[in-house]
Design an enzyme around this catalytic site. Structure first.
Site, PDB file in Angstrom:
ATOM      1  N   THR A   1     -59.665  19.821  33.212  1.00  0.00           N
ATOM      2  CA  THR A   1     -60.049  18.989  32.075  1.00  0.00           C
ATOM      3  C   THR A   1     -60.587  17.635  32.523  1.00  0.00           C
ATOM      4  O   THR A   1     -60.199  17.139  33.588  1.00  0.00           O
ATOM      5  CB  THR A   1     -58.810  18.789  31.172  1.00  0.00           C
ATOM      6  OG1 THR A   1     -59.095  17.788  30.203  1.00  0.00           O
ATOM      7  CG2 THR A   1     -57.590  18.332  31.975  1.00  0.00           C
ATOM      8  N   ASP A   2     -61.400  17.024  31.667  1.00  0.00           N
ATOM      9  CA  ASP A   2     -61.878  15.665  31.956  1.00  0.00           C
ATOM     10  C   ASP A   2     -60.756  14.633  31.855  1.00  0.00           C
ATOM     11  O   ASP A   2     -60.910  13.490  32.311  1.00  0.00           O
ATOM     12  CB  ASP A   2     -63.046  15.288  31.026  1.00  0.00           C
ATOM     13  CG  ASP A   2     -62.719  15.358  29.537  1.00  0.00           C
ATOM     14  OD1 ASP A   2     -61.577  15.694  29.177  1.00  0.00           O
ATOM     15  OD2 ASP A   2     -63.625  15.061  28.728  1.00  0.00           O
ATOM     16  N   GLU A   3     -59.620  15.023  31.241  1.00  0.00           N
ATOM     17  CA  GLU A   3     -58.533  14.050  31.054  1.00  0.00           C
ATOM     18  C   GLU A   3     -57.906  13.601  32.367  1.00  0.00           C
ATOM     19  O   GLU A   3     -57.172  12.615  32.385  1.00  0.00           O
ATOM     20  CB  GLU A   3     -57.443  14.647  30.163  1.00  0.00           C
ATOM     21  CG  GLU A   3     -57.917  14.909  28.771  1.00  0.00           C
ATOM     22  CD  GLU A   3     -56.775  15.172  27.809  1.00  0.00           C
ATOM     23  OE1 GLU A   3     -55.618  14.888  28.150  1.00  0.00           O
ATOM     24  OE2 GLU A   3     -57.059  15.680  26.724  1.00  0.00           O
TER      25      GLU A   3
ATOM     26  N   ILE B   1     -59.757  19.570  15.514  1.00  0.00           N
ATOM     27  CA  ILE B   1     -60.769  20.110  14.589  1.00  0.00           C
ATOM     28  C   ILE B   1     -60.188  21.218  13.704  1.00  0.00           C
ATOM     29  O   ILE B   1     -60.296  21.150  12.471  1.00  0.00           O
ATOM     30  CB  ILE B   1     -62.045  20.532  15.360  1.00  0.00           C
ATOM     31  CG1 ILE B   1     -62.807  19.262  15.764  1.00  0.00           C
ATOM     32  CG2 ILE B   1     -62.925  21.470  14.530  1.00  0.00           C
ATOM     33  CD1 ILE B   1     -64.094  19.495  16.558  1.00  0.00           C
TER      34      ILE B   1
ATOM     35  N   ASN C   1     -51.635  17.785  24.353  1.00  0.00           N
ATOM     36  CA  ASN C   1     -51.060  16.471  24.686  1.00  0.00           C
ATOM     37  C   ASN C   1     -49.845  16.111  23.841  1.00  0.00           C
ATOM     38  O   ASN C   1     -48.841  15.618  24.380  1.00  0.00           O
ATOM     39  CB  ASN C   1     -52.125  15.380  24.491  1.00  0.00           C
ATOM     40  CG  ASN C   1     -53.007  15.245  25.714  1.00  0.00           C
ATOM     41  OD1 ASN C   1     -52.531  14.902  26.786  1.00  0.00           O
ATOM     42  ND2 ASN C   1     -54.282  15.528  25.549  1.00  0.00           N
TER      43      ASN C   1
ATOM     44  N   THR D   1     -50.140  16.716  34.805  1.00  0.00           N
ATOM     45  CA  THR D   1     -49.878  18.019  35.440  1.00  0.00           C
ATOM     46  C   THR D   1     -51.188  18.758  35.738  1.00  0.00           C
ATOM     47  O   THR D   1     -51.280  19.481  36.736  1.00  0.00           O
ATOM     48  CB  THR D   1     -48.937  18.909  34.593  1.00  0.00           C
ATOM     49  OG1 THR D   1     -49.493  19.067  33.270  1.00  0.00           O
ATOM     50  CG2 THR D   1     -47.540  18.311  34.504  1.00  0.00           C
ATOM     51  N   LYS D   2     -52.204  18.565  34.883  1.00  0.00           N
ATOM     52  CA  LYS D   2     -53.511  19.169  35.220  1.00  0.00           C
ATOM     53  C   LYS D   2     -54.095  18.476  36.453  1.00  0.00           C
ATOM     54  O   LYS D   2     -54.673  19.133  37.334  1.00  0.00           O
ATOM     55  CB  LYS D   2     -54.479  19.039  34.036  1.00  0.00           C
ATOM     56  CG  LYS D   2     -54.156  19.911  32.834  1.00  0.00           C
ATOM     57  CD  LYS D   2     -54.199  21.399  33.108  1.00  0.00           C
ATOM     58  CE  LYS D   2     -55.584  21.923  33.387  1.00  0.00           C
ATOM     59  NZ  LYS D   2     -55.596  23.416  33.483  1.00  0.00           N
TER      60      LYS D   2
ATOM     61  N   TYR E   1     -49.348  16.054  29.990  1.00  0.00           N
ATOM     62  CA  TYR E   1     -50.334  17.140  30.104  1.00  0.00           C
ATOM     63  C   TYR E   1     -51.378  16.825  31.167  1.00  0.00           C
ATOM     64  O   TYR E   1     -51.590  17.602  32.105  1.00  0.00           O
ATOM     65  CB  TYR E   1     -51.018  17.389  28.745  1.00  0.00           C
ATOM     66  CG  TYR E   1     -52.308  18.184  28.879  1.00  0.00           C
ATOM     67  CD1 TYR E   1     -52.287  19.509  29.308  1.00  0.00           C
ATOM     68  CD2 TYR E   1     -53.548  17.584  28.623  1.00  0.00           C
ATOM     69  CE1 TYR E   1     -53.477  20.224  29.466  1.00  0.00           C
ATOM     70  CE2 TYR E   1     -54.723  18.299  28.777  1.00  0.00           C
ATOM     71  CZ  TYR E   1     -54.686  19.612  29.199  1.00  0.00           C
ATOM     72  OH  TYR E   1     -55.851  20.320  29.368  1.00  0.00           O
TER      73      TYR E   1
ATOM     74  N   PHE F   1     -57.237  30.186  23.555  1.00  0.00           N
ATOM     75  CA  PHE F   1     -58.501  29.823  22.891  1.00  0.00           C
ATOM     76  C   PHE F   1     -59.702  29.988  23.836  1.00  0.00           C
ATOM     77  O   PHE F   1     -60.587  30.835  23.611  1.00  0.00           O
ATOM     78  CB  PHE F   1     -58.360  28.375  22.380  1.00  0.00           C
ATOM     79  CG  PHE F   1     -59.643  27.678  22.046  1.00  0.00           C
ATOM     80  CD1 PHE F   1     -60.623  28.280  21.262  1.00  0.00           C
ATOM     81  CD2 PHE F   1     -59.857  26.375  22.495  1.00  0.00           C
ATOM     82  CE1 PHE F   1     -61.807  27.607  20.949  1.00  0.00           C
ATOM     83  CE2 PHE F   1     -61.032  25.700  22.181  1.00  0.00           C
ATOM     84  CZ  PHE F   1     -62.012  26.321  21.415  1.00  0.00           C
TER      85      PHE F   1
ATOM     86  N   LYS G   1     -54.578  21.706  17.142  1.00  0.00           N
ATOM     87  CA  LYS G   1     -55.616  20.861  17.733  1.00  0.00           C
ATOM     88  C   LYS G   1     -56.459  20.199  16.632  1.00  0.00           C
ATOM     89  O   LYS G   1     -56.529  20.677  15.500  1.00  0.00           O
ATOM     90  CB  LYS G   1     -56.507  21.682  18.666  1.00  0.00           C
ATOM     91  CG  LYS G   1     -55.748  22.341  19.833  1.00  0.00           C
ATOM     92  CD  LYS G   1     -55.473  21.370  20.956  1.00  0.00           C
ATOM     93  CE  LYS G   1     -54.524  21.906  22.035  1.00  0.00           C
ATOM     94  NZ  LYS G   1     -55.044  22.994  22.810  1.00  0.00           N
TER      95      LYS G   1
END
Ligand code: NAD
Ligand code: DAU
Length: 332
Positions: free
Chosen positions: A121-123, A189, A84, A151-152, A148, A12, A187
């Site tokens: 990512t912000d996560e 949306i 996730n 690991t990021k 997820y 994406f 996902k």
């Protein structure tokens, strides 16, 4: 930078970035992607063959990675297992791709002295309370919640260590939730848009009160390019467009834009460990690199995204029933 290796460039955000590079620079791109279920060849089909090349291969395979890195002026690393909910069902591909894959790329850029940009990512920062006045900044401590995001987070720490220990010329960006064309329909949306197009009701986890900070994927692309060009080596930049919305508000806006009653959705089983709120303070990126988002009206960005899914049913239709069957098994 004339030649860029883009990992995950058939996914994406990666594919949108490849379009951005072709449209607004004169660089050529090699995409390295092993075409998992989340990839889409169509997303990069039609781009000029003398500018964009696709290599089907695994970022965790050093024999594939090394010669491609050797030829590149820069590597922009998007490839990941990114969902996730999938990481809660089976974490193993997340460990391999997000950790071993990033390690493999870092070893190659170390050998060849290649510029590296790591897309994260912000996560990695965990979550915020709904009423917390704070937002995430570059100094927020790491506190990931899911397989997820952990690991990021681990991949970010590998990049930082390779910068400090081996002098690798790397930058990191941590971005908030993206939306736009070619996002997989698992996902949030696109799942809800295609549910409505398919005569199904949108599904909100829990009470639908969780908050995500939305950014159009085109704005993510321009931010990554700004960091690649002008970012300081070893630095982290947070990318966000001040787009905080509750999930319920997002679904109600989608229903409204699609001519449905705004309460025509179902509350379903919550995600285990569901992060409550993400919010990005992107002051550093804006002041240091002069970046600003172009898609500042979420409602019109959403309307354009709905139009895209309506016009591209042939792209999402083949996977819709299987995606919904998997969610049904989880009561979602
Ligand atoms: P995606 O799942 O749509 O695409 C991932 C791509 O990586 C796919 O094309 C897949 O085939 C490829 N890939 C996976 N494993 C691979 C491997 N072992 N070797 C080669 N290619 C592999 O993901 P996305 O939503 O486009 O996210 C891209 C990146 O941006 C990820 O690193 C993600 O963590 C990060 N990110 C995503 C968001 C978001 O909202 N989606 C926000 C911030 C950061
Ligand atoms: O914040 C950046 C992250 O955003 C990226 O790192 C991830 O790759 C990306 O997938 C995204 O993670 P989220 O878990 O926030 O995105 P997702 O689209 O899965 O869900 C968004 C919110 O909507 C979340 O609070 C869960 C909720 N949700 C999701 C689905 C699929 C629902 O309420 N219903 C749903 O059907």
């Amino acid at each position: 930078m004339r030649s860029i290796l883009v990992t995950g460039g058939a996914g994406f955000i990666g594919s949108n970035f490849v379009h951005h590079v072709v449209d607004s620079t004169d660089a050529s791109v090699t995409v390295l992607d092993n075409l998992t279920y989340a990839a889409s060849r169509e997303a990069i089909d039609g781009l000029p063959g003398d500018r964009v090349d696709l290599v089907v291969g695994d970022i965790a395979d050093a024999d594939v990675v090394d010669p491609l890195v050797a030829e590149a002026d820069a590597v922009v690393h998007f490839a990941a297992e990114s969902h996730n909910d999938n990481s809660l069902n089976d974490p193993s591909p997340f460990v391999r791709t997000n950790l071993v894959g990033t390690f493999t790329l870092l070893e190659a850029v170390r050998r060849h002295g290649t510029r590296f940009h790591h897309v994260s990512t912000d996560e990695v920062y965990g979550d915020l309370e709904l009423d917390d006045p704070a937002r995430f900044t570059e100094t927020t401590p790491y506190n990931p919640s899911s397989p997820y995001s952990s690991t990021k987070a681990g991949s970010d720490l590998l990049v930082r260590a390779w910068v400090r220990s081996f002098g690798v010329a790397a930058t990191i960006s941590n971005c908030s939730n993206n939306y736009g064309p070619y996002q997989h329909i698992e996902k949030f949306i696109p799942r809800q848009i295609t549910n409505v197009l398919d005569g199904r009701r949108p599904r909100l986890y829990g009470e639908g009160l969780n908050v995500r900070d939305w950014i159009h994927t085109a704005d993510h692309s321009s931010a990554v390019w700004a960091i690649l060009e002008r970012g300081r080596i070893g630095e982290t930049y947070l990318i966000g467009a001040d787009g905080e919305e509750t999930n319920r508000d997002v679904v109600e806006t989608i229903l409204d834009l699609m001519g449905q009653p705004t309460d025509a959705y179902d509350l379903v089983t919550d995600r285990p460990g569901h992060d409550m709120r993400y919010a990005i303070d992107s002051t550093k990126l804006r002041t240091e690199l002069g970046w600003a988002p172009q898609f500042t009206d979420f409602r019109s960005g959403l309307a354009a995204t709905i139009d895209w899914y309506r016009a591209n049913e042939a792209w999402w239709r083949p996977s819709k029933d299987a995606v919904e069957a998997r969610y049904a098994e989880a009561g979602q």
